[in-house]
Structures are given as structure tokens and as C-alpha cells.
Scaffold this motif. Structure first.
Motif, PDB file in Angstrom:
ATOM      1  N   GLU A 273     -19.859  -9.607  -7.723  1.00  0.00           N
ATOM      2  CA  GLU A 273     -20.526 -10.830  -7.280  1.00  0.00           C
ATOM      3  C   GLU A 273     -19.514 -11.869  -6.807  1.00  0.00           C
ATOM      4  N   GLU A 274     -18.459 -12.023  -7.582  1.00  0.00           N
ATOM      5  CA  GLU A 274     -17.416 -12.999  -7.229  1.00  0.00           C
ATOM      6  C   GLU A 274     -16.774 -12.633  -5.892  1.00  0.00           C
ATOM      7  N   PHE A 275     -16.506 -11.357  -5.687  1.00  0.00           N
ATOM      8  CA  PHE A 275     -15.896 -10.906  -4.430  1.00  0.00           C
ATOM      9  C   PHE A 275     -16.818 -11.210  -3.252  1.00  0.00           C
ATOM     10  N   ILE A 276     -18.106 -10.912  -3.420  1.00  0.00           N
ATOM     11  CA  ILE A 276     -19.066 -11.127  -2.330  1.00  0.00           C
ATOM     12  C   ILE A 276     -19.190 -12.619  -2.004  1.00  0.00           C
ATOM     13  N   VAL A 277     -19.220 -13.449  -3.022  1.00  0.00           N
ATOM     14  CA  VAL A 277     -19.422 -14.883  -2.814  1.00  0.00           C
ATOM     15  C   VAL A 277     -18.133 -15.595  -2.415  1.00  0.00           C
ATOM     16  N   GLY A 278     -17.008 -15.216  -3.037  1.00  0.00           N
ATOM     17  CA  GLY A 278     -15.776 -15.971  -2.815  1.00  0.00           C
ATOM     18  C   GLY A 278     -14.578 -15.202  -2.295  1.00  0.00           C
ATOM     19  N   GLY A 279     -14.730 -13.896  -2.119  1.00  0.00           N
ATOM     20  CA  GLY A 279     -13.593 -13.092  -1.668  1.00  0.00           C
ATOM     21  C   GLY A 279     -12.631 -12.805  -2.809  1.00  0.00           C
TER      22      GLY A 279
ATOM     23  N   LYS B 172     -20.681   0.774  -3.573  1.00  0.00           N
ATOM     24  CA  LYS B 172     -21.437   1.006  -2.337  1.00  0.00           C
ATOM     25  C   LYS B 172     -22.058  -0.286  -1.821  1.00  0.00           C
ATOM     26  N   VAL B 173     -22.533  -1.132  -2.731  1.00  0.00           N
ATOM     27  CA  VAL B 173     -23.088  -2.422  -2.313  1.00  0.00           C
ATOM     28  C   VAL B 173     -21.992  -3.269  -1.674  1.00  0.00           C
ATOM     29  N   VAL B 174     -20.831  -3.339  -2.348  1.00  0.00           N
ATOM     30  CA  VAL B 174     -19.718  -4.144  -1.825  1.00  0.00           C
ATOM     31  C   VAL B 174     -19.281  -3.609  -0.462  1.00  0.00           C
ATOM     32  N   SER B 175     -19.200  -2.294  -0.340  1.00  0.00           N
ATOM     33  CA  SER B 175     -18.805  -1.693   0.942  1.00  0.00           C
ATOM     34  C   SER B 175     -19.832  -1.995   2.033  1.00  0.00           C
ATOM     35  N   ALA B 176     -21.118  -1.914   1.683  1.00  0.00           N
ATOM     36  CA  ALA B 176     -22.167  -2.223   2.664  1.00  0.00           C
ATOM     37  C   ALA B 176     -22.061  -3.683   3.098  1.00  0.00           C
ATOM     38  N   TYR B 177     -21.734  -4.560   2.153  1.00  0.00           N
ATOM     39  CA  TYR B 177     -21.547  -5.975   2.485  1.00  0.00           C
ATOM     40  C   TYR B 177     -20.332  -6.137   3.408  1.00  0.00           C
TER      41      TYR B 177
ATOM     42  N   CYS C 113     -17.843  -6.671 -16.583  1.00  0.00           N
ATOM     43  CA  CYS C 113     -16.789  -7.199 -15.721  1.00  0.00           C
ATOM     44  C   CYS C 113     -16.932  -6.678 -14.287  1.00  0.00           C
ATOM     45  N   VAL C 114     -17.392  -5.442 -14.146  1.00  0.00           N
ATOM     46  CA  VAL C 114     -17.583  -4.846 -12.821  1.00  0.00           C
ATOM     47  C   VAL C 114     -18.627  -5.635 -12.027  1.00  0.00           C
TER      48      VAL C 114
ATOM     49  N   GLU D  66     -26.497 -12.802   0.532  1.00  0.00           N
ATOM     50  CA  GLU D  66     -27.592 -12.977  -0.433  1.00  0.00           C
ATOM     51  C   GLU D  66     -28.166 -11.634  -0.882  1.00  0.00           C
ATOM     52  N   THR D  67     -28.383 -10.735   0.062  1.00  0.00           N
ATOM     53  CA  THR D  67     -28.933  -9.422  -0.268  1.00  0.00           C
ATOM     54  C   THR D  67     -27.955  -8.635  -1.130  1.00  0.00           C
ATOM     55  N   ALA D  68     -26.669  -8.695  -0.806  1.00  0.00           N
ATOM     56  CA  ALA D  68     -25.658  -7.979  -1.587  1.00  0.00           C
ATOM     57  C   ALA D  68     -25.625  -8.483  -3.031  1.00  0.00           C
ATOM     58  N   VAL D  69     -25.654  -9.803  -3.201  1.00  0.00           N
ATOM     59  CA  VAL D  69     -25.650 -10.379  -4.551  1.00  0.00           C
ATOM     60  C   VAL D  69     -26.910  -9.948  -5.303  1.00  0.00           C
ATOM     61  N   GLU D  70     -28.053  -9.937  -4.604  1.00  0.00           N
ATOM     62  CA  GLU D  70     -29.303  -9.489  -5.232  1.00  0.00           C
ATOM     63  C   GLU D  70     -29.225  -8.026  -5.649  1.00  0.00           C
ATOM     64  N   GLU D  71     -28.611  -7.198  -4.811  1.00  0.00           N
ATOM     65  CA  GLU D  71     -28.462  -5.770  -5.148  1.00  0.00           C
ATOM     66  C   GLU D  71     -27.608  -5.592  -6.403  1.00  0.00           C
TER      67      GLU D  71
END
Length: 192
Positions: free
Chosen positions: A106-112, A50-55, A100-101, A63-68
Motif C-alpha cells: 500500500e505504501e509503495f502504491i501511494v508513496g513510492g 501481482k497487484v503491485v506489478s499491475a499498478y 508487513c507485506v 485507488e483500484t490497486a490499494v483496494e485490491e
């Protein structure tokens, strides 16, 4: 633009699952016990999805997504104290699977998504790394696989069917929960 923290996952939610595990008579061979542990794991993976989808939808900035994600990770990976050692080991297994999840999200949000290999190739590389006792590399490969899963690739069952029990198989188990969560991010209902 940002949603309140409680929207994604709370300590109370995690504690409710732990309370259920503590109350139940758990037998890893029993289907209901296995389902309870899987639901606990899937519930955390759904929060991550849900966090990744919201991002992805622009509802959260990077930044907020990574914090979540970090907040969910801190709740889920906090040390758990159970009198029953077997239950503590089972929860530890769930926590290990979810490591791993969190890193993949985090990696997806920061680097795709990773683009060098397929999910199956990353899993194979992780298996090789684990055989060579390079646990960090194994985790790194599976984090890359996770970014591809978040991006919509499938975790091929033939690549994971014959995995020997170990960290890679635990982490792949988490990626399987992540894949389910990404395809159907519905909340796992806590049964009374």
C-alpha cells in the motif's frame, strides 16, 4: 483498465489453503509442514506482487490497486478458527508475517519507494525499535524496507540471519516472501 477482483486472490483460495492445513498433521520441525506454511504465505505474497506489478504497468489505477491490496489483506487476516491450537498459532504466525507485506505494498502504491535508507538500515532500525518496545516504529521501518524491496532492492541475508524471534523476525519473514514474489511472481500450486 481494472481486472475483476477474482484475478488476484479470493476467499476460496485462502480457504483451500486453510483446509489443507487443517487436514495435514503439522509439525513445524518437519520440512513438508514448513513448506506448506511457506507456500501458503508465498501464495498471498504473490497475489500482492501481482497487484503491485499491475499498478506499475498501468493496468490498475492507484485507488483500484490499494483496494485490491485491502481486499487480499481482509481475506488473509480474517480470524481463523481451528480446533487444533497449534495449527491456529502457526496460521497466526503466517498472518503476522504478511501484515508487513500488505502495508509495504500500500505504501509503495501511494508513496513510492522509501529513499531515506537502505533495506539493511531499515531492518536495523526496526530491530532497535523492537528492543525499545516501539512496535509501531518497528513495523514502520519494515514497511519502508518493503517498499525498497518492491522497487528491486534485496533483503540482505546478513542483516536478518541473527534476528531474535519476535515481531520483527516474523515481519522480515514476510518481506522475504515478498522479495521472492516480486522476483518470480508465479502462482504456488496447491497440491492435491
Amino acid at each position: 483498465m481494472t481486472e475483476p477482483e477474482e484475478t488476484f486472490y479470493t476467499e476460496e483460495r485462502w480457504q483451500n489453503w486453510l483446509d489443507r492445513v487443517e487436514e495435514e498433521t503439522l509439525d513445524p520441525e518437519d520440512e513438508d509442514s514448513a513448506r506448506l506454511l511457506l507456500n501458503l504465505q508465498d501464495d498471498a505474497a504473490i497475489a500482492v506482487a501481482k497487484v503491485v506489478s499491475a499498478y506499475d504497468d498501468g493496468e490498475l489505477d492507484q485507488e483500484t490497486a490499494v483496494e485490491e491490496i485491502a481486499g487480499i489483506r481482509d481475506v488473509v487476516l480474517a480470524e481463523v478458527h481451528f480446533e487444533n491450537e497449534e495449527k491456529a498459532m502457526l496460521i497466526d504466525g503466517v498472518q503476522t508475517s504478511l501484515v508487513c507485506v500488505f502495508y509495504a505494498a500500500e505504501e509503495f502504491i501511494v508513496g513510492g519507494p522509501a529513499e531515506e535508507a537502505s533495506v539493511a538500515e531499515y531492518v536495523a532500525a526496526a530491530v532497535d525499535a523492537e528492543e525499545n518496545e516501539d512496535v509501531d516504529a518497528a513495523l514502520g521501518y519494515l514497511v519502508q524496507a518493503g517498499t525498497r524491496i518492491i522497487d528491486g532492492d534485496e533483503l540482505p541475508m546478513e542483516a536478518v540471519e541473527d534476528l531474535e524471534y519476535g515481531l520483527v523476525s516474523e515481519w522480515v519473514n514476510g518481506l522475504d516472501s515478498l522479495q521472492s514474489a516480486m522476483s518470480d511472481p508465479e502462482v504456488v500450486e496447491e497440491e492435491d
